[in-house]
Design an enzyme around this catalytic site. Sequence first.
Site, mmCIF file in Angstrom:
data_model
loop_
_atom_site.group_PDB
_atom_site.id
_atom_site.type_symbol
_atom_site.label_atom_id
_atom_site.label_comp_id
_atom_site.label_asym_id
_atom_site.label_seq_id
_atom_site.Cartn_x
_atom_site.Cartn_y
_atom_site.Cartn_z
ATOM 1 C CD1 TRP A 102 -2.159 -2.327 1.845
ATOM 2 C CD2 TRP A 102 -3.157 -1.187 -0.486
ATOM 3 N NE1 TRP A 102 -3.490 -3.123 0.427
ATOM 4 C CE2 TRP A 102 -3.756 -2.367 -0.395
ATOM 5 C CE3 TRP A 102 -3.244 0.056 -1.450
ATOM 6 C CZ2 TRP A 102 -4.822 -2.358 -1.005
ATOM 7 C CZ3 TRP A 102 -4.627 -0.186 -1.447
ATOM 8 C CH2 TRP A 102 -4.888 -1.909 -2.285
ATOM 9 C CG ASP A 172 -2.911 4.326 3.798
ATOM 10 O OD1 ASP A 172 -4.577 4.025 4.773
ATOM 11 O OD2 ASP A 172 -3.116 3.491 2.601
ATOM 12 C CE LYS A 196 -8.563 -2.097 4.703
ATOM 13 N NZ LYS A 196 -8.608 -2.796 3.443
HETATM 14 C C1 LIG Z 1 -3.379 0.760 3.782
HETATM 15 C C2 LIG Z 1 -4.358 0.325 2.837
HETATM 16 N N1 LIG Z 1 -4.315 1.133 2.040
HETATM 17 C C3 LIG Z 1 -5.144 1.082 1.536
HETATM 18 C C4 LIG Z 1 -6.135 0.287 0.745
HETATM 19 C C5 LIG Z 1 -6.732 1.415 -0.709
HETATM 20 O O1 LIG Z 1 -8.269 1.096 -0.093
HETATM 21 P P1 LIG Z 1 -9.656 1.596 -1.470
HETATM 22 O O2 LIG Z 1 -9.461 0.620 -2.217
HETATM 23 O O3 LIG Z 1 -10.715 2.117 -0.530
HETATM 24 O O4 LIG Z 1 -9.052 2.941 -1.970
HETATM 25 C C6 LIG Z 1 -6.107 -0.451 1.741
HETATM 26 C C7 LIG Z 1 -7.257 -1.820 0.828
HETATM 27 O O5 LIG Z 1 -7.258 -2.540 1.407
HETATM 28 C C8 LIG Z 1 -4.962 -0.515 2.456
HETATM 29 O O6 LIG Z 1 -5.743 -1.630 3.417
#
Ligand SMILES: Cc1ncc(COP(=O)(O)O)c(C=O)c1O
Length: 360
Positions: A102, A172, A196
């Site tokens: 991520w 994040d 989540k």
């Molecule tokens: C730490 C983290 N950042 C970003 C995301 C991406 O999120 P989204 O699918 O809501 O854009 C996730 C999704 O699992 C995540 O776990």
Amino acid sequence: MQRVFNFNAGPGMLPEDVLKQAQAEMLDWHGTGMSIMEMGHRGSHFQKVAEEAEADLRELMAIPKNYHVLFLAGGATAQFAMVPINLFGENKKADYIDTGIWSKKAIAEAKRYGTVNVAAEVTKNPLLAIPAQKDWKLDPQAAYVHYTPNETIEGIEFHWVPQTGNIPLVADMSSMILSRPVNVNDYGVIYAGAQKNIGQAGITLVIIRDDLVKDALPSTPLLYSYKVEVENKSFYNTPPTYSWYIAGLVLAWMKRKGGLKYFTELNNRKAKKLYAVIDAHSDFYINQVDVNSRSRMNISFDLPTPELTAEFLEAAAKRNLVNLKGHRLAGGVRASVYNAMPEEGVDCLVEFMQEFVKKK
Ligand SMILES: Cc1ncc(COP(=O)(O)O)c(C=O)c1O
């Protein structure tokens, strides 16, 4: 009907109380004769839902008055872009800490708008570990420092907060928000997708310090400007109303349960139980993360062979322990144990893991 223990990494399990309340209110929200989904977002009913959700979040996280709370669409992925286009300023430089998949996605997006200095990277020696801050190469000219307190895919978590002095820290928090207290004052911007620990997919929280709300890069779509969203209190266009409503139900449920104190203790107990069984059979359940960087939310491990992993997942599903398969990029097994996963679910998984290893 039988509910299962759902260990999915996101969308994750929701509290049964919340689902029942949403079900009960589906056709007739508070005697209005209509569902919340059918109401105008600027009407007094939805405004009340929106305000209560924000007030509950502010209370749970003790958010100071000089921070704005936004409820936006686009997921955390939209924030990968909104952060740089709104915070880069003239220098267009930022520091990023790369601790996993991520982080890498956030870095790739930020590079489209300016210069990214990867100030530190996760180490593998042989276990995955977050490098100590003394080894980071921070740029004193950076507009901000971005990091991912919990890497959902690998199961790596920071158990400390980076110190960046006057340079705003951006986090994040998608997969750890509301799982334990954080000092909001340590951060310039916090963002998190809802699916989540906050509710259902479709809404994304952004908590932003007042002085960081400024003009975005030229030609930024108005919808992606923090300034525009702050001025319009997240109502520049029609927000995802049902997701906002569900987030409100989850936040109220969290308050009823005892707030972050309750969830911190619960989450610590759940993670401790899972890591205990992993460590007791460390040649069979192989966790790749250094003890000091282990995630409390996403507990990942491999079994000795892909065949055993497949057998494990199949046998677990028969016991109503579902969605334990690791991310497609990581493989193996991953148990995501967000706030709504009851301790009983973890107890069943631990019991199953103990039985499974004995039979092999
Ligand atoms: C730490 C983290 N950042 C970003 C995301 C991406 O999120 P989204 O699918 O809501 O854009 C996730 C999704 O699992 C995540 O776990």
